[in-house]
Write a protein that holds these residues in place. Structure first.
Motif, short mmCIF file in Angstrom:
data_model
loop_
_atom_site.label_atom_id
_atom_site.label_comp_id
_atom_site.label_asym_id
_atom_site.label_seq_id
_atom_site.Cartn_x
_atom_site.Cartn_y
_atom_site.Cartn_z
N VAL A 21 3.84 -7.30 -3.26
CA VAL A 21 3.25 -6.10 -3.86
C VAL A 21 1.89 -6.48 -4.43
O VAL A 21 1.76 -7.45 -5.17
N SER A 22 0.87 -5.72 -4.07
CA SER A 22 -0.49 -6.04 -4.47
C SER A 22 -1.15 -4.79 -5.03
O SER A 22 -0.81 -3.67 -4.65
N ALA A 23 -2.09 -4.99 -5.93
CA ALA A 23 -2.74 -3.82 -6.52
C ALA A 23 -4.18 -4.13 -6.88
O ALA A 23 -4.53 -5.23 -7.27
N GLU A 24 -5.01 -3.13 -6.68
CA GLU A 24 -6.32 -3.06 -7.31
C GLU A 24 -6.30 -1.69 -7.98
O GLU A 24 -5.50 -1.45 -8.86
N VAL A 25 -7.14 -0.76 -7.54
CA VAL A 25 -7.02 0.61 -8.06
C VAL A 25 -5.75 1.24 -7.50
O VAL A 25 -5.01 1.92 -8.21
N GLY A 26 -5.48 1.02 -6.21
CA GLY A 26 -4.26 1.51 -5.60
C GLY A 26 -3.21 0.42 -5.54
O GLY A 26 -3.41 -0.69 -6.03
N ILE A 27 -2.08 0.73 -4.95
CA ILE A 27 -0.98 -0.23 -4.80
C ILE A 27 -0.60 -0.30 -3.34
O ILE A 27 -0.39 0.72 -2.68
N GLY A 28 -0.51 -1.51 -2.83
CA GLY A 28 -0.07 -1.72 -1.46
C GLY A 28 1.03 -2.75 -1.44
O GLY A 28 1.32 -3.42 -2.43
N ALA A 29 1.67 -2.88 -0.31
CA ALA A 29 2.72 -3.88 -0.16
C ALA A 29 2.69 -4.41 1.26
O ALA A 29 2.10 -3.79 2.17
N ALA A 30 3.29 -5.56 1.45
CA ALA A 30 3.44 -6.14 2.77
C ALA A 30 4.85 -6.68 2.88
O ALA A 30 5.42 -7.19 1.91
N VAL A 31 5.43 -6.57 4.06
CA VAL A 31 6.77 -7.05 4.32
C VAL A 31 6.67 -8.24 5.26
O VAL A 31 6.07 -8.14 6.34
N VAL A 32 7.24 -9.36 4.86
CA VAL A 32 7.24 -10.57 5.68
C VAL A 32 8.69 -10.87 6.06
O VAL A 32 9.56 -10.98 5.18
N VAL A 33 8.95 -10.99 7.36
CA VAL A 33 10.28 -11.26 7.89
C VAL A 33 10.22 -12.53 8.73
O VAL A 33 9.44 -12.61 9.69
N GLU A 34 11.01 -13.51 8.34
CA GLU A 34 11.05 -14.80 9.05
C GLU A 34 9.65 -15.38 9.21
O GLU A 34 9.29 -15.91 10.26
N GLY A 35 8.87 -15.27 8.15
CA GLY A 35 7.54 -15.87 8.14
C GLY A 35 6.49 -15.10 8.90
O GLY A 35 5.36 -15.57 9.04
N GLN A 36 6.82 -13.90 9.37
CA GLN A 36 5.88 -13.09 10.13
C GLN A 36 5.66 -11.75 9.45
O GLN A 36 6.61 -11.14 8.95
N LEU A 37 4.42 -11.30 9.45
CA LEU A 37 4.09 -10.02 8.85
C LEU A 37 4.64 -8.87 9.69
O LEU A 37 4.43 -8.81 10.90
N LEU A 38 5.37 -7.98 9.05
CA LEU A 38 5.89 -6.78 9.72
C LEU A 38 4.83 -5.69 9.61
O LEU A 38 4.60 -5.15 8.53
N ARG A 39 4.17 -5.38 10.72
CA ARG A 39 3.03 -4.46 10.69
C ARG A 39 3.44 -3.01 10.92
O ARG A 39 2.73 -2.10 10.48
N GLY A 40 4.52 -2.78 11.63
CA GLY A 40 4.88 -1.42 11.99
C GLY A 40 4.20 -1.00 13.28
O GLY A 40 3.26 -1.64 13.76
#
Length: 429
Positions: free
Chosen positions: A230-249
């Protein structure tokens, strides 16, 4: 079965060169036998790969390793502190930042500047960013480094495998292709494609930084292979990592946590929805709730660091409105994250970006909501639930992740980066 182009002898050689380079970059200095053991090749198989990487200047040899038991002792291999550099850039709502890292992961130059980007057209923002990139490039050129790629972190949705920002609500951008505006920064022109350009969501790049950089400290290892960042500056974003790989959708939009509704009939959001997480846990929302006008507190502080430090200082002093605002933000974060935890069952939730600096006041209410709303309890004890941790990289994560992403072309295909015209110095010490 017919072999694909990647399974030709040339393709296998390129992959093995990449394996050697990545191994030395991650674990060096290493002897040749140690490299061979780590990647599962014979010493004879590794030897020509090492020699080729020494000739290109990507590896250097320093000193002598301990005797190996047969023949003469070998030299220790490490990645060069000259040659390729990754240029990372970040476009924030009210700041711009650029940095350069070498193959060892060291930051060699960095610039940050105030910039009123909210509501500005992409063109002026990209021109200023290009000027900052040029300044960083000039600094590293004096140290024998050459840009291998440029990666840009943005607070918005980026179409997968493209340079187009589909929607960045906090900037006011829609369908903005950044490549034309950044052509001067990449060296692209009629006669040259220039260096590779990557445009990516800032939370995604923050997660990649966690994977590649946060585990360097043996006493504080990085995240497990399955985590939500979970990351934030003015907004809030998130990233999902599965088995060491970024899940991009499917479209590259996975992780848009800031616009998950936590109170369906709540405040109107810039995205067009209501009750979104950003309206309760975003930086501007927390500043307002704590009695701090965002516009005034932004003056003189490039990026989110100054405002976050101010909030942390007031909370540490026990200022009631600030403590209450952070507790409410943690509650909203916990409600939003509960859905992600129930759906994905991650090993960890990593609080990164600007939120990391506020963790002492966010975590109690965040963990309480996770414990109430998830199938298994969450918290530091990890009693069957996800471990909630705080990023060591903090607000630097997206920028450092961008610089690391810009180096991936070299690390994945060392022959992609041309050797300098002069013969490299391959042995030092």
């Amino acid at each position: 079965m017919t072999a694909s182009g990647g399974d030709t002898q040339h393709g296998i050689r390129r992959r093995n060169l990449a394996r050697v380079l990545r191994t030395v970059a991650a674990h060096g200095p290493l002897s040749r036998p140690a490299v061979a053991a780590r990647i599962g090749l014979t010493r004879a198989g590794v030897a020509p790969l090492v020699e080729e990487l020494l000739r290109t200047g990507l590896l250097i040899e320093s000193g002598r390793a301990a005797p190996t038991g047969r023949g003469r002792p070998g030299g220790e291999l490490m990645v060069s502190d000259r040659g390729p550099a990754g240029i990372g850039a970040e476009i924030g709502v009210d700041h711009l930042a650029v940095c350069a890292v070498d193959l060892r992961g060291r930051v060699r130059a960095r610039i940050a500047a105030d910039a009123a980007n909210r509501g500005s057209a992409p063109g002026p923002v990209l021109r200023r960013l290009t000027a900052l990139c040029a300044e960083v490039t000039a600094r590293i050129s004096a140290e024998g480094l050459r840009p291998a790629g440029l990666a840009v972190a943005v607070p918005g949705l980026v179409a997968r495998d493209s340079t187009t920002v589909v929607h960045a609500p906090n900037l006011g951008w829609r369908a903005a292709d950044l490549a034309p505006g950044l052509a001067p920064a990449t060296g692209a022109g009629d006669d040259s494609p220039g260096i590779p350009l990557t445009v990516e969501n800032e939370a995604h790049l923050g997660a990649l930084a966690e994977l590649r950089l946060a585990g360097d400290d043996a006493e504080r290892p990085g995240p497990p292979p399955d985590f939500v960042h979970v990351s934030a500056e003015v907004g809030i974003g998130a990233a999902v990592v599965v088995e060491g790989q970024l899940l991009r959708g499917a479209r590259g939009f996975a992780g848009e946590l800031g616009h998950v509704p936590v109170y369906p009939d709540g405040r109107a959001c810039d995205c067009g929805g209501r009750g979104c997480l950003e309206q309760y846990a975003g930086e501007r929302a927390v500043l307002r709730a704590g009695g701090l006008p965002p516009e005034r507190t932004a003056v003189g502080h490039p990026g989110p660091g100054g405002r976050i430090a101010l909030l942390a200082r007031r909370a540490a002093d026990g200022e009631a409105a600030t403590v209450r605002a952070l507790e409410e933000a943690g509650t909203a974060l916990g409600i939003a994250l509960a859905g992600a935890v129930n759906l994905l069952d991650p090993q960890a939730v990593v609080l990164g970006g600007a939120l990391a600096g506020l963790a002492p006041w966010l975590l109690p209410s965040l963990e309480r909501e996770l414990a109430l709303r998830t199938a298994v309890a969450a918290g530091p004890a990890r009693a069957g639930g996800p471990l909630v941790t705080v990023s060591r990289l903090g607000a630097d994560g997206p920028l450092l992740g961008a610089a690391q992403a810009a180096l991936q072309g070299v690390l994945n295909d060392p022959l992609h980066f041309p050797a300098p015209a002069h013969s490299p110095q391959t042995r030092i010490g």
